[in-house]
Design a protein around this motif. Sequence first.
Motif, PDB file in Angstrom:
ATOM      1  N   ASN A  72      13.395 -31.273  -9.416  1.00  0.00           N
ATOM      2  CA  ASN A  72      11.984 -31.679  -9.507  1.00  0.00           C
ATOM      3  C   ASN A  72      11.800 -33.095  -8.957  1.00  0.00           C
ATOM      4  O   ASN A  72      10.854 -33.377  -8.218  1.00  0.00           O
ATOM      5  CB  ASN A  72      11.523 -31.652 -10.966  1.00  0.00           C
ATOM      6  CG  ASN A  72      11.416 -30.231 -11.496  1.00  0.00           C
ATOM      7  OD1 ASN A  72      11.374 -29.284 -10.716  1.00  0.00           O
ATOM      8  ND2 ASN A  72      11.383 -30.103 -12.818  1.00  0.00           N
TER       9      ASN A  72
ATOM     10  N   ASP B   4      15.863 -30.783 -13.494  1.00  0.00           N
ATOM     11  CA  ASP B   4      15.079 -32.019 -13.461  1.00  0.00           C
ATOM     12  C   ASP B   4      15.331 -32.813 -12.180  1.00  0.00           C
ATOM     13  O   ASP B   4      14.397 -33.357 -11.585  1.00  0.00           O
ATOM     14  CB  ASP B   4      15.417 -32.879 -14.683  1.00  0.00           C
ATOM     15  CG  ASP B   4      14.572 -34.145 -14.737  1.00  0.00           C
ATOM     16  OD1 ASP B   4      13.339 -34.015 -14.890  1.00  0.00           O
ATOM     17  OD2 ASP B   4      15.140 -35.249 -14.599  1.00  0.00           O
ATOM     18  N   THR B   5      16.579 -32.851 -11.757  1.00  0.00           N
ATOM     19  CA  THR B   5      16.893 -33.576 -10.526  1.00  0.00           C
ATOM     20  C   THR B   5      16.214 -32.917  -9.328  1.00  0.00           C
ATOM     21  O   THR B   5      15.720 -33.614  -8.426  1.00  0.00           O
ATOM     22  CB  THR B   5      18.415 -33.648 -10.316  1.00  0.00           C
ATOM     23  OG1 THR B   5      19.000 -34.393 -11.387  1.00  0.00           O
ATOM     24  CG2 THR B   5      18.751 -34.332  -8.991  1.00  0.00           C
TER      25      THR B   5
ATOM     26  N   GLN C 256      24.955 -33.977  -6.370  1.00  0.00           N
ATOM     27  CA  GLN C 256      26.308 -33.947  -6.948  1.00  0.00           C
ATOM     28  C   GLN C 256      26.313 -34.492  -8.375  1.00  0.00           C
ATOM     29  O   GLN C 256      27.023 -33.989  -9.242  1.00  0.00           O
ATOM     30  CB  GLN C 256      27.294 -34.746  -6.082  1.00  0.00           C
ATOM     31  CG  GLN C 256      27.603 -34.113  -4.732  1.00  0.00           C
ATOM     32  CD  GLN C 256      28.259 -32.739  -4.846  1.00  0.00           C
ATOM     33  OE1 GLN C 256      28.812 -32.377  -5.870  1.00  0.00           O
ATOM     34  NE2 GLN C 256      28.150 -31.943  -3.801  1.00  0.00           N
ATOM     35  N   GLY C 257      25.503 -35.529  -8.584  1.00  0.00           N
ATOM     36  CA  GLY C 257      25.393 -36.060  -9.947  1.00  0.00           C
ATOM     37  C   GLY C 257      24.852 -35.019 -10.906  1.00  0.00           C
ATOM     38  O   GLY C 257      25.370 -34.848 -12.019  1.00  0.00           O
ATOM     39  N   ALA C 258      23.847 -34.306 -10.449  1.00  0.00           N
ATOM     40  CA  ALA C 258      23.230 -33.284 -11.291  1.00  0.00           C
ATOM     41  C   ALA C 258      24.198 -32.133 -11.562  1.00  0.00           C
ATOM     42  O   ALA C 258      24.252 -31.594 -12.671  1.00  0.00           O
ATOM     43  CB  ALA C 258      21.964 -32.754 -10.625  1.00  0.00           C
TER      44      ALA C 258
ATOM     45  N   PHE D  83      27.483 -32.360 -11.624  1.00  0.00           N
ATOM     46  CA  PHE D  83      28.467 -32.872 -12.591  1.00  0.00           C
ATOM     47  C   PHE D  83      27.914 -32.845 -14.011  1.00  0.00           C
ATOM     48  O   PHE D  83      28.569 -32.366 -14.941  1.00  0.00           O
ATOM     49  CB  PHE D  83      28.887 -34.298 -12.222  1.00  0.00           C
ATOM     50  CG  PHE D  83      29.604 -34.999 -13.340  1.00  0.00           C
ATOM     51  CD1 PHE D  83      30.908 -34.672 -13.667  1.00  0.00           C
ATOM     52  CD2 PHE D  83      28.965 -35.988 -14.083  1.00  0.00           C
ATOM     53  CE1 PHE D  83      31.567 -35.300 -14.709  1.00  0.00           C
ATOM     54  CE2 PHE D  83      29.615 -36.621 -15.128  1.00  0.00           C
ATOM     55  CZ  PHE D  83      30.919 -36.271 -15.444  1.00  0.00           C
ATOM     56  N   MET D  84      26.703 -33.363 -14.173  1.00  0.00           N
ATOM     57  CA  MET D  84      26.123 -33.447 -15.520  1.00  0.00           C
ATOM     58  C   MET D  84      25.873 -32.056 -16.106  1.00  0.00           C
ATOM     59  O   MET D  84      26.151 -31.806 -17.271  1.00  0.00           O
ATOM     60  CB  MET D  84      24.815 -34.237 -15.486  1.00  0.00           C
ATOM     61  CG  MET D  84      24.953 -35.711 -15.168  1.00  0.00           C
ATOM     62  SD  MET D  84      25.972 -36.630 -16.342  1.00  0.00           S
ATOM     63  CE  MET D  84      25.106 -36.290 -17.843  1.00  0.00           C
TER      64      MET D  84
ATOM     65  N   PHE E  23      19.356 -28.502 -17.598  1.00  0.00           N
ATOM     66  CA  PHE E  23      18.281 -29.488 -17.477  1.00  0.00           C
ATOM     67  C   PHE E  23      18.531 -30.440 -16.315  1.00  0.00           C
ATOM     68  O   PHE E  23      17.618 -30.731 -15.528  1.00  0.00           O
ATOM     69  CB  PHE E  23      18.141 -30.315 -18.758  1.00  0.00           C
ATOM     70  CG  PHE E  23      17.298 -31.543 -18.584  1.00  0.00           C
ATOM     71  CD1 PHE E  23      15.907 -31.486 -18.676  1.00  0.00           C
ATOM     72  CD2 PHE E  23      17.884 -32.776 -18.295  1.00  0.00           C
ATOM     73  CE1 PHE E  23      15.135 -32.615 -18.495  1.00  0.00           C
ATOM     74  CE2 PHE E  23      17.103 -33.914 -18.109  1.00  0.00           C
ATOM     75  CZ  PHE E  23      15.726 -33.835 -18.214  1.00  0.00           C
ATOM     76  N   TYR E  24      19.766 -30.908 -16.214  1.00  0.00           N
ATOM     77  CA  TYR E  24      20.079 -31.922 -15.204  1.00  0.00           C
ATOM     78  C   TYR E  24      19.805 -31.420 -13.795  1.00  0.00           C
ATOM     79  O   TYR E  24      19.193 -32.122 -12.982  1.00  0.00           O
ATOM     80  CB  TYR E  24      21.526 -32.379 -15.361  1.00  0.00           C
ATOM     81  CG  TYR E  24      21.767 -33.053 -16.692  1.00  0.00           C
ATOM     82  CD1 TYR E  24      21.508 -34.407 -16.859  1.00  0.00           C
ATOM     83  CD2 TYR E  24      22.234 -32.336 -17.787  1.00  0.00           C
ATOM     84  CE1 TYR E  24      21.715 -35.035 -18.080  1.00  0.00           C
ATOM     85  CE2 TYR E  24      22.442 -32.949 -19.016  1.00  0.00           C
ATOM     86  CZ  TYR E  24      22.182 -34.286 -19.149  1.00  0.00           C
ATOM     87  OH  TYR E  24      22.382 -34.906 -20.365  1.00  0.00           O
TER      88      TYR E  24
ATOM     89  N   TYR F 233      27.431 -29.282 -15.476  1.00  0.00           N
ATOM     90  CA  TYR F 233      28.694 -28.657 -15.870  1.00  0.00           C
ATOM     91  C   TYR F 233      29.293 -29.324 -17.102  1.00  0.00           C
ATOM     92  O   TYR F 233      29.710 -28.646 -18.052  1.00  0.00           O
ATOM     93  CB  TYR F 233      29.708 -28.686 -14.720  1.00  0.00           C
ATOM     94  CG  TYR F 233      29.677 -27.407 -13.911  1.00  0.00           C
ATOM     95  CD1 TYR F 233      30.395 -26.290 -14.328  1.00  0.00           C
ATOM     96  CD2 TYR F 233      28.939 -27.309 -12.744  1.00  0.00           C
ATOM     97  CE1 TYR F 233      30.368 -25.110 -13.610  1.00  0.00           C
ATOM     98  CE2 TYR F 233      28.899 -26.134 -12.015  1.00  0.00           C
ATOM     99  CZ  TYR F 233      29.614 -25.033 -12.453  1.00  0.00           C
ATOM    100  OH  TYR F 233      29.578 -23.860 -11.743  1.00  0.00           O
ATOM    101  N   THR F 234      29.313 -30.638 -17.098  1.00  0.00           N
ATOM    102  CA  THR F 234      29.976 -31.336 -18.199  1.00  0.00           C
ATOM    103  C   THR F 234      29.226 -31.156 -19.511  1.00  0.00           C
ATOM    104  O   THR F 234      29.836 -30.957 -20.564  1.00  0.00           O
ATOM    105  CB  THR F 234      30.117 -32.840 -17.870  1.00  0.00           C
ATOM    106  OG1 THR F 234      30.804 -32.978 -16.634  1.00  0.00           O
ATOM    107  CG2 THR F 234      30.898 -33.563 -18.959  1.00  0.00           C
ATOM    108  N   MET F 235      27.900 -31.193 -19.428  1.00  0.00           N
ATOM    109  CA  MET F 235      27.099 -31.045 -20.649  1.00  0.00           C
ATOM    110  C   MET F 235      26.712 -29.584 -20.886  1.00  0.00           C
ATOM    111  O   MET F 235      26.085 -29.276 -21.906  1.00  0.00           O
ATOM    112  CB  MET F 235      25.833 -31.901 -20.554  1.00  0.00           C
ATOM    113  CG  MET F 235      26.087 -33.382 -20.313  1.00  0.00           C
ATOM    114  SD  MET F 235      27.178 -34.103 -21.565  1.00  0.00           S
ATOM    115  CE  MET F 235      26.053 -34.279 -22.947  1.00  0.00           C
ATOM    116  N   ASP F 236      27.073 -28.734 -19.959  1.00  0.00           N
ATOM    117  CA  ASP F 236      26.685 -27.318 -20.048  1.00  0.00           C
ATOM    118  C   ASP F 236      25.189 -27.204 -20.317  1.00  0.00           C
ATOM    119  O   ASP F 236      24.757 -26.542 -21.260  1.00  0.00           O
ATOM    120  CB  ASP F 236      27.490 -26.618 -21.159  1.00  0.00           C
ATOM    121  CG  ASP F 236      27.260 -25.114 -21.179  1.00  0.00           C
ATOM    122  OD1 ASP F 236      26.890 -24.557 -20.143  1.00  0.00           O
ATOM    123  OD2 ASP F 236      27.436 -24.507 -22.259  1.00  0.00           O
ATOM    124  N   ASP F 237      24.433 -27.868 -19.462  1.00  0.00           N
ATOM    125  CA  ASP F 237      22.980 -27.936 -19.673  1.00  0.00           C
ATOM    126  C   ASP F 237      22.288 -27.971 -18.311  1.00  0.00           C
ATOM    127  O   ASP F 237      22.437 -28.930 -17.545  1.00  0.00           O
ATOM    128  CB  ASP F 237      22.661 -29.209 -20.476  1.00  0.00           C
ATOM    129  CG  ASP F 237      21.181 -29.299 -20.834  1.00  0.00           C
ATOM    130  OD1 ASP F 237      20.383 -28.489 -20.330  1.00  0.00           O
ATOM    131  OD2 ASP F 237      20.834 -30.205 -21.614  1.00  0.00           O
TER     132      ASP F 237
END
Lengths: 198, 198
Positions: free
Chosen positions: B186, B183-184, B166-168, B170-171, B179-180, B173-177
């Motif tokens: 992985n 990477d999470t 859920q953290g990933a 959120f990140m 990577f989160y 979507y919010t950062m439009d990236d």
Amino acid sequence: MQTKAELTKLHILETVAPIFNQNGYAATSMSDITNATGLTKGAIYGNFKNKEALAISSFKFTVKKLMTRISNHLELSDSPIQKLFLITDFYRNYYDYSKQLGGCPVLNIGVDANNQNTLLLKNVKIIIEKIQDQVASIIEQGIEVGEISAEINAMQYAKRLDTMIQGAVFMTYTMDDEFYLKDTMNQIDQMIHNELKA
Amino acid sequence: MQTKAELTKLHILETVAPIFNQNGYAATSMSDITNATGLTKGAIYGNFKNKEALAISSFKFTVKKLMTRISNHLELSDSPIQKLFLITDFYRNYYDYSKQLGGCPVLNIGVDANNQNTLLLKNVKIIIEKIQDQVASIIEQGIEVGEISAEINAMQYAKRLDTMIQGAVFMTYTMDDEFYLKDTMNQIDQMIHNELKA
DNA sequence: TATAAAATATACCAATTGGTATATTTAAAT
DNA sequence: ATTTAAATATACCAATTGGTATATTTTATA
């Protein structure tokens, strides 16, 4: 000394910031704002251009409060690795503290503003980047001082920690259960011990 | 065969669910709904008691779609530990997929409904518990089969994975990236290898 | 095909929305 | 204390809000 207008502006932000944070932009009406502050539209619109500008100022106001508190907490130690433990220490009590702010501003406004309010979302992004830069900087200092393994990619690790923390904040709020925050902080502490330490 | 009314109901949900998910409850108006569906208020209120009931049905509709897709994906393997890898595999592509749904319903509605809509929030909680139960069940089966270490607390671990995911989300979507999310996933794969495997 | 029932459209409601122009009050400077 | 400027209150706006009662249309049954 502060002028009357500056005091009013502060009063508005102190009152309105938690409301915007808790309810979201669309669910907060101007009458919510006048009722809560005890002021009239004249006073509100005299101090802020419009609802959006007030929402952005409110977000910045809350974040500033939050960031100051974290910064102060991190001054309890000079050691980079101890500063990382101070971060988890801070977030262990974050549920109670952030409730006073109307919730976690990064999470609430981040989700609320997504696909709704471009300007507000931009401000959230900037804050997230700022937070991650600061954590990455601590890790880099830890590497320089020899407390943290040089193998670590500081920025990647900062993002990982931030992601886990935000996830824990979301879960704790949605489930109304501090387990998530507490357990995630334990998990991060273990990561610092096992993966980060030189 | 489905009656006309059932088809209309389905058409409403298909159209409206992503709007509620993306905009949130307060920011979605009945006229948004009539415009998007091409129907009038008579048709909407004939099929749903009120705005709240429609929002709840919309959430359930989206979640059902999502859960079905995950379940299907997990059937690609019978091995519990491989099923865990299939979960991370699923979420690696979750950004693109969930965009079609108007975003992650658990995250969006969870944050949106908090302190706003008790009934909606209750439904989010139920879904989160259901998801965690399913993951915990997979871990328990892994322990029974000997693939996963018996030391593992299945429910605690399921909650950890859910929190990180859920953290990933959120990140990302919010950062439009992405990577989160990548990477999470992985990171979770590493955890499965290093902490879970018997 | 006629009829009953179900589904949808239309027209309307009072209340509230964000915002503004102007009037009034309050504070600061002379 | 008087004047001027800044700050706040008041009264208003058109547009929109969620919701409803009723009229009309469409569907299924006989």
